[in-house]
Design an enzyme around this catalytic site. Structure first.
Site, PDB file in Angstrom:
ATOM      1  N   GLU A 253       0.893  -1.171   0.000  1.00 42.92           N
ATOM      2  CA  GLU A 253       0.000   0.000   0.000  1.00 42.92           C
ATOM      3  C   GLU A 253       0.920   1.206   0.000  1.00 42.92           C
ATOM      4  OE1 GLU A 253      -1.276   3.225   1.399  1.00 42.92           O
ATOM      5  OE2 GLU A 253      -1.871   2.176   3.228  1.00 42.92           O
ATOM      6  N   CYS A 290      -2.886   7.596   5.159  1.00 42.81           N
ATOM      7  CA  CYS A 290      -2.837   7.207   3.750  1.00 42.81           C
ATOM      8  C   CYS A 290      -4.116   7.571   3.015  1.00 42.81           C
ATOM      9  CB  CYS A 290      -2.562   5.710   3.621  1.00 42.81           C
ATOM     10  SG  CYS A 290      -3.499   4.679   4.759  1.00 42.81           S
TER      11      CYS A 290
END
Length: 494
Positions: A253, A290
């Site tokens: 990720e 994020c």
């Protein structure tokens, strides 16, 4: 000594409780042999243990982490600068995730069991007896994240998912919070002892530079890698995984700007409210999420002027926040300079930040400038926002199509904009793992339905998620059994 053979030392920080530290001397680059071999040995028992055994193990880890809650909070605040309430909430998410995964594997749905009965009389050819089930892949390497010292680190989502699947784990701890990582590792080893597990089921590696991570992903006994971090670091590890003699999956990720599209009716009816909410989401945790919504796209006009004024007014009074590391703070300033120096970008909120301090920045540009400058679509990790004012709905859709892969895309809309929303939806669902309406993406629910991933560069595997129960499937592979006697089948198929 730990059961995996790692040397126990003491932490050098005199202000915190002394905690055993599991680390291999980095002068010996063959450090990775010991924990990886220990994980492989543990797999022969742990990988074939019943779901009830693994579920009880996950619950025991959660209990041991909770038992160390005050120490985790104390050390975590010292190392990261995060407030105690944030760390306590993150610990609740971490242990809740472990317990959710325990319940999920007990239910057995994740196994995706399938059965085709034999058809001996079928013409022109008979069909054999066929059964299929998901099986664990073997030892998994996990890289701790800087911005989530608990939920995405030592016992975070990747570790919990791999253990739930039946895969031993070797964690490369993050240098931003080594003490926090060690206390959590201590909790896992206490759970290993209480449950009578092979101690090789978990190891924590601390220290070193990129060569340590490179050696870990290249070790022939590692069968997959979980990673949350920068695009550059993740891409380098991804390439190493692909270049191995036996390539392995890399579940990274990496990065996302998480754009918000504010459609005209919502902008007219509640633009100020959306702007204020965006400012709060943008600066939450110094923007070190994020899913931080760094880009807002809206159609030019008086309502866009009002939105811009409201966002500016909301961000200007906000003071400095402490970022997680000096490196993250330096990268934030570099990102600010990149955006500020771009052609056609107007600076709306500016300030001065140094050391580990971060203050919010707000910029504005046009849709045409955005489309002409790919650098404006790159993530700036921190509380920096960019308003993109497009000419009309057509340019909004063109901008959406220009996006690279995202973790999230958000629509702010009212009923009068459903037609425009329908036009955008096919684009947004191709670009992001999660599409949401009339909210802000800086909150990732740990659940059965959550998808935290997306097309590259949001993640390196668009078919996977690093949050939620579906994350367990990353560390499984399907095996078909043809005409096998029941006595030889896995217990999950009997």
């Amino acid at each position: 000594m730990r059961g995996n053979g790692l040397r126990a030392t003491q932490h050098s920080n005199p202000n915190r409780r002394m905690v055993p530290r599991m680390i291999i001397p980095l002068a010996r680059l063959r450090w990775s042999i010991r924990p990886c071999k220990a994980a492989e040995e543990a797999f022969w028992s742990f990988g074939y243990a019943g779901r009830e055994v693994r579920a009880e193990f996950l619950r025991a880890i959660a209990d041991e982490i909770d038992a160390r809650g005050p120490q985790i909070t104390q050390i975590g605040t010292e190392e990261t600068g995060l407030p105690a309430a944030r760390l306590e909430g993150e610990r609740g998410r971490t242990v809740g995730q472990l317990r959710l995964f325990a319940e999920h594997i007990l239910a057995g749905d994740y196994l995706d069991r399938r059965y085709d009965a034999a058809l001996p009389d079928r013409q022109p050819l008979p069909r054999p007896d066929l059964k299929m089930v998901q099986r664990p892949i073997g030892p998994v390497a996990v890289f701790g994240a800087s911005n989530f010292p608990l939920a995405f680190s030592t016992a975070g989502g990747d570790t919990a998912a791999a253990l739930a699947a039946g895969c031993p784990v070797v964690v490369k701890g993050h240098s931003a919070h080594p003490g926090t990582g060690e206390i959590v590792a201590e909790a896992i080893h206490a759970a290993i002892a209480s449950q009578g597990m092979n101690p090789g089921v978990f190891s924590l590696i601390q220290g070193g530079k990129r060569d340590v991570g490179q050696a870990l992903v290249q070790h022939p006994l590692i069968r997959a890698v979980g990673f949350t971090g920068s695009l550059g670091g993740g891409r380098a590890l991804f390439d190493l995984c692909a270049a191995r003699p036996d390539p392995i999956p890399f579940f990274g990720e990496l990065g996302s700007v998480n754009p918000m599209f504010v459609l005209p009716e919502a902008l007219a009816a509640r633009g100020n409210q959306i702007a204020e909410g965006w400012a709060g989401s943008l600066t939450m945790g110094a923007g070190q999420f994020c899913t931080n919504p760094g880009i807002t796209v809206l159609i030019d006009g008086p309502e866009a002027d009002a939105f811009t004024a409201a966002a500016t007014a909301a961000l200007k009074p906000m003071g400095a926040q402490t970022m997680l590391t000096d490196g993250i703070a330096a990268a934030y300033r570099d990102g600010r300079d990149r955006v500020a120096g771009s052609t056609g970008v107007q600076e709306l909120v500016s300030s001065t930040c140094d050391l580990r301090n971060a203050t919010p920045y707000l910029f504005a540009t046009t849709g045409a400038e955005w489309l002409a400058n790919e650098a404006l679509g790159e993530e700036v990790f921190g509380p920096l926002g960019l308003i993109v004012r497009v000419k009309d709905a057509d340019e909004m859709q063109t901008l959406a199509k220009s996006l690279v892969g995202q973790l999230t895309c958000t629509l702010h809309l009212d009923d009068g904009n459903l037609d425009l929303g329908r036009q955008l939806m096919p684009v947004l669902e191709r670009k992001a793992g999660r599409v949401l309406a009339n909210g802000f993406p800086t909150g990732v629910e740990v659940s059965d339905t959550m998808v935290h991933g997306g097309p590259y560069p949001a993640s390196t595997n668009f078919g996977a998620t690093s949050v939620g129960t579906m994350s367990i499937r990353r560390f499984l592979r399907p095996v078909c059994y043809q005409n096998l006697p029941d006595a030889l089948l896995p217990d999950d198929l009997k």
